[in-house]
Scaffold this motif. Structure first.
Motif, PDB file in Angstrom:
ATOM      1  N   TYR A  20      72.746  76.279  38.565  1.00 29.53           N
ATOM      2  CA  TYR A  20      72.743  76.992  37.163  1.00 29.53           C
ATOM      3  C   TYR A  20      73.253  78.310  37.330  1.00 29.53           C
ATOM      4  N   GLN A  21      73.332  79.032  38.321  1.00 29.03           N
ATOM      5  CA  GLN A  21      73.993  80.326  38.649  1.00 29.03           C
ATOM      6  C   GLN A  21      75.499  80.366  38.729  1.00 29.03           C
ATOM      7  N   TYR A  22      75.876  79.143  39.141  1.00 25.27           N
ATOM      8  CA  TYR A  22      77.401  78.811  39.163  1.00 25.27           C
ATOM      9  C   TYR A  22      77.657  78.748  37.784  1.00 25.27           C
ATOM     10  N   ALA A  23      77.053  77.845  37.022  1.00 28.78           N
ATOM     11  CA  ALA A  23      77.293  77.617  35.756  1.00 28.78           C
ATOM     12  C   ALA A  23      77.390  78.816  34.919  1.00 28.78           C
ATOM     13  N   ARG A  24      76.227  79.672  34.994  1.00 22.12           N
ATOM     14  CA  ARG A  24      76.442  81.173  34.404  1.00 22.12           C
ATOM     15  C   ARG A  24      77.698  81.874  34.344  1.00 22.12           C
ATOM     16  N   LEU A  25      78.490  81.594  35.676  1.00 18.90           N
ATOM     17  CA  LEU A  25      79.477  82.320  35.849  1.00 18.90           C
ATOM     18  C   LEU A  25      80.676  81.772  35.622  1.00 18.90           C
ATOM     19  N   GLY A  26      80.528  80.436  35.096  1.00 16.65           N
ATOM     20  CA  GLY A  26      81.729  79.717  34.363  1.00 16.65           C
ATOM     21  C   GLY A  26      82.614  79.029  35.423  1.00 16.65           C
ATOM     22  N   ALA A  27      81.799  78.537  36.526  1.00 14.68           N
ATOM     23  CA  ALA A  27      82.512  77.790  37.433  1.00 14.68           C
ATOM     24  C   ALA A  27      82.650  76.250  36.858  1.00 14.68           C
ATOM     25  N   LYS A  28      83.165  75.368  37.771  1.00 17.21           N
ATOM     26  CA  LYS A  28      83.355  74.003  37.537  1.00 17.21           C
ATOM     27  C   LYS A  28      82.745  73.556  38.803  1.00 17.21           C
ATOM     28  N   ILE A  29      81.493  72.446  38.407  1.00 17.90           N
ATOM     29  CA  ILE A  29      80.759  72.107  39.559  1.00 17.90           C
ATOM     30  C   ILE A  29      80.697  70.685  39.719  1.00 17.90           C
ATOM     31  N   LEU A  30      80.426  70.143  40.821  1.00 20.51           N
ATOM     32  CA  LEU A  30      79.855  68.742  40.935  1.00 20.51           C
ATOM     33  C   LEU A  30      78.783  68.785  41.892  1.00 20.51           C
ATOM     34  N   ILE A  31      77.593  68.090  41.608  1.00 22.88           N
ATOM     35  CA  ILE A  31      76.577  68.205  42.233  1.00 22.88           C
ATOM     36  C   ILE A  31      76.023  66.964  42.721  1.00 22.88           C
ATOM     37  N   ARG A  60      67.292  63.073  37.656  1.00 25.02           N
ATOM     38  CA  ARG A  60      67.300  64.374  37.646  1.00 25.02           C
ATOM     39  C   ARG A  60      68.665  65.027  37.544  1.00 25.02           C
ATOM     40  N   LEU A  61      69.751  64.430  38.208  1.00 27.95           N
ATOM     41  CA  LEU A  61      71.143  65.021  38.329  1.00 27.95           C
ATOM     42  C   LEU A  61      71.761  65.099  36.863  1.00 27.95           C
ATOM     43  N   LYS A  62      71.306  64.016  35.969  1.00 26.46           N
ATOM     44  CA  LYS A  62      71.752  63.963  34.638  1.00 26.46           C
ATOM     45  C   LYS A  62      71.104  65.311  33.736  1.00 26.46           C
ATOM     46  N   GLU A  63      69.887  65.602  34.075  1.00 25.00           N
ATOM     47  CA  GLU A  63      69.299  66.654  33.688  1.00 25.00           C
ATOM     48  C   GLU A  63      69.818  68.005  34.129  1.00 25.00           C
ATOM     49  N   VAL A  64      70.286  68.273  35.317  1.00 21.63           N
ATOM     50  CA  VAL A  64      70.772  69.368  35.772  1.00 21.63           C
ATOM     51  C   VAL A  64      72.203  69.546  35.262  1.00 21.63           C
ATOM     52  N   VAL A  65      72.970  68.731  35.123  1.00 24.43           N
ATOM     53  CA  VAL A  65      74.073  68.726  34.649  1.00 24.43           C
ATOM     54  C   VAL A  65      74.176  69.001  33.196  1.00 24.43           C
ATOM     55  N   ALA A  66      73.342  68.419  32.431  1.00 23.45           N
ATOM     56  CA  ALA A  66      73.332  68.959  31.010  1.00 23.45           C
ATOM     57  C   ALA A  66      72.919  70.567  30.818  1.00 23.45           C
ATOM     58  N   LYS A  67      72.071  71.004  31.485  1.00 24.18           N
ATOM     59  CA  LYS A  67      71.584  72.324  31.490  1.00 24.18           C
ATOM     60  C   LYS A  67      72.720  73.233  32.076  1.00 24.18           C
ATOM     61  N   ALA A  68      73.463  72.673  33.151  1.00 29.92           N
ATOM     62  CA  ALA A  68      74.595  73.681  33.743  1.00 29.92           C
ATOM     63  C   ALA A  68      75.602  73.969  32.490  1.00 29.92           C
ATOM     64  N   LYS A  69      75.892  72.411  31.770  1.00 33.75           N
ATOM     65  CA  LYS A  69      76.953  72.494  30.776  1.00 33.75           C
ATOM     66  C   LYS A  69      76.334  73.890  29.671  1.00 33.75           C
ATOM     67  N   SER A  70      75.162  73.566  29.305  1.00 33.06           N
ATOM     68  CA  SER A  70      74.659  74.534  28.380  1.00 33.06           C
ATOM     69  C   SER A  70      74.595  76.186  28.650  1.00 33.06           C
ATOM     70  N   LEU A  71      74.395  76.281  29.945  1.00 30.41           N
ATOM     71  CA  LEU A  71      74.661  77.621  30.636  1.00 30.41           C
ATOM     72  C   LEU A  71      75.976  78.162  30.886  1.00 30.41           C
ATOM     73  N   GLY A  72      77.112  77.170  30.459  1.00 33.88           N
ATOM     74  CA  GLY A  72      78.471  78.038  30.600  1.00 33.88           C
ATOM     75  C   GLY A  72      79.176  77.197  31.446  1.00 33.88           C
ATOM     76  N   ALA A  73      78.880  76.168  32.324  1.00 36.96           N
ATOM     77  CA  ALA A  73      79.768  75.620  33.217  1.00 36.96           C
ATOM     78  C   ALA A  73      81.123  75.279  32.532  1.00 36.96           C
ATOM     79  N   GLN A  74      82.460  75.323  32.971  1.00 39.30           N
ATOM     80  CA  GLN A  74      83.477  74.862  32.479  1.00 39.30           C
ATOM     81  C   GLN A  74      83.401  73.281  32.609  1.00 39.30           C
ATOM     82  N   GLU A  75      82.978  72.749  33.782  1.00 43.67           N
ATOM     83  CA  GLU A  75      82.641  71.414  33.945  1.00 43.67           C
ATOM     84  C   GLU A  75      81.570  71.120  34.535  1.00 43.67           C
ATOM     85  N   ALA A  76      80.865  70.008  34.439  1.00 42.77           N
ATOM     86  CA  ALA A  76      79.833  69.597  35.279  1.00 42.77           C
ATOM     87  C   ALA A  76      79.684  68.253  35.577  1.00 42.77           C
TER      88      ALA A  76
END
Length: 320
Positions: free
Chosen positions: A71-82, A89-105
């Motif tokens: 989530y913190q990487y997402a807020r900073l605009g990173a592209k993440i693979l978890i 749970r991974l689906k839920e985390v990806v969805a939230k990461a995108k809503s927080l600003g991740a360029q890709e998740a």
């Protein structure tokens, strides 16, 4: 208290102990070393903009520190693979990461104790991103039983569970090494970063925590050697060990809220968002090691290095 002020305070304490035990010369050397550390540590090269657009693989992201790091990487605009084992749970985390600003998740559901899942994770990162800037190794657990079951309650002599030990070493040590090995070709191309989540148990042994100390000491040993080998080979890949203390994760909260004593201990736990940001800052700054919270972690490790017998006596008498 500022980090520099804390370092200076610790220097005074170390000097006082040193005078009493070893004499003035030792105390002066200790004082100089700790003050030097305080000055160095007060410098902070972290630039949040350097994270924007960076590609990051994070392991162990279904809950706890790994989830918060995502989530913190997402807020900073990173592209993440978890990655983690629980796909829901991974689906839920990806969805939230995108809503927080991740360029890709993206996510890969897998077990870091299995070579094929580690390979699939790094291959997916290569396919999705074409490069890799950060590898954050955070996963933990066992396929046999919860690592929180009977945590710190039994000595090895009381319960020499070899099957459990082999399992946690495979997942939490070999899995880290395998992931780093697979990611190195990509990290070399990008002058990237490896961040290894560890703890004081990789520096200081504690009774009844033999399996975790085995893993953490192993991580410290392997990745410290890897750092030196990369430096000697003039490969611009940083290796950061994150020595983390008592963090308020969901698992810790669930375990400690059951008793009054546990609830009191929980008040001393570090907020999880602060811990996650410390990990990110350390990796981005290419730090050799970070200690968070430093007031506890660095103090314990330093005392253990300078006065190991004293710390042994403290832990032997301590009620676990």
């Amino acid at each position: 208290m500022s980090r520099l002020a804390w370092g200076s305070g610790l220097a005074a304490a170390v000097a006082a102990v040193g005078i009493g035990i070893f004499g003035q010369n030792y105390a002066l050397a200790s004082l100089a070393a700790v003050v030097g550390f305080g000055v160095y540590w007060s410098k902070d090269d972290f630039d949040p903009e350097k994270i924007r657009g960076a590609t990051v693989v994070i392991t162990g992201c279904s809950t706890g520190i790994g989830e918060e790091v995502a989530y913190q990487y997402a807020r900073l605009g990173a592209k993440i693979l978890i990655t983690a084992r629980r796909e829901n749970r991974l689906k839920e985390v990806v969805a939230k990461a995108k809503s927080l600003g991740a360029q890709e998740a993206h996510y890969v559901a897998g077990d870091m104790g299995k070579a094929e899942d580690c390979e699939r994770t790094i291959q997916t990162a290569k396919e999705k991103f074409g490069r890799l800037d950060y590898l954050v190794l955070n996963h933990g657990g066992s396929s046999i039983k919860s690592v929180h079951e009977d945590f710190g309650e039994k000595s090895w002599d009381e319960d020499p569970d070899m099957d459990f030990l082999e399992d946690v070493v495979n997942i939490n040590l070999i899995g880290y090494i395998r992931m780093a090995t697979l990611a190195l070709p990509l990290l070399k191309e990008s002058s990237g970063h490896i961040v290894v989540v560890s703890g004081p148990l990789g520096k200081v042994p504690v009774p009844n925590l033999h399996w975790e100390a085995t893993v953490k000491f192993g991580l410290d040993g392997f990745f410290s050697c890897l750092r030196l080998e990369l430096l000697r080979a003039k490969q611009d890949v940083s290796v950061t060990l994150a020595i983390l203390g008592f963090t308020k994760t969901p698992a810790v909260i669930e375990r400690l809220e059951k008793t009054e004593k546990g609830r009191k201990r929980l008040k001393r736990a570090t907020p999880i968002d602060q811990t996650a940001l410390a990990i990110i800052r350390g990796g981005a700054s290419r730090a050799r090691e970070i200690y968070f919270p430093a007031s506890f972690c660095w103090t314990v490790v330093t005392i253990g290095a300078i006065f190991p017998s004293l710390l042994d006596k403290m832990f032997v008498k301590m009620e676990m």
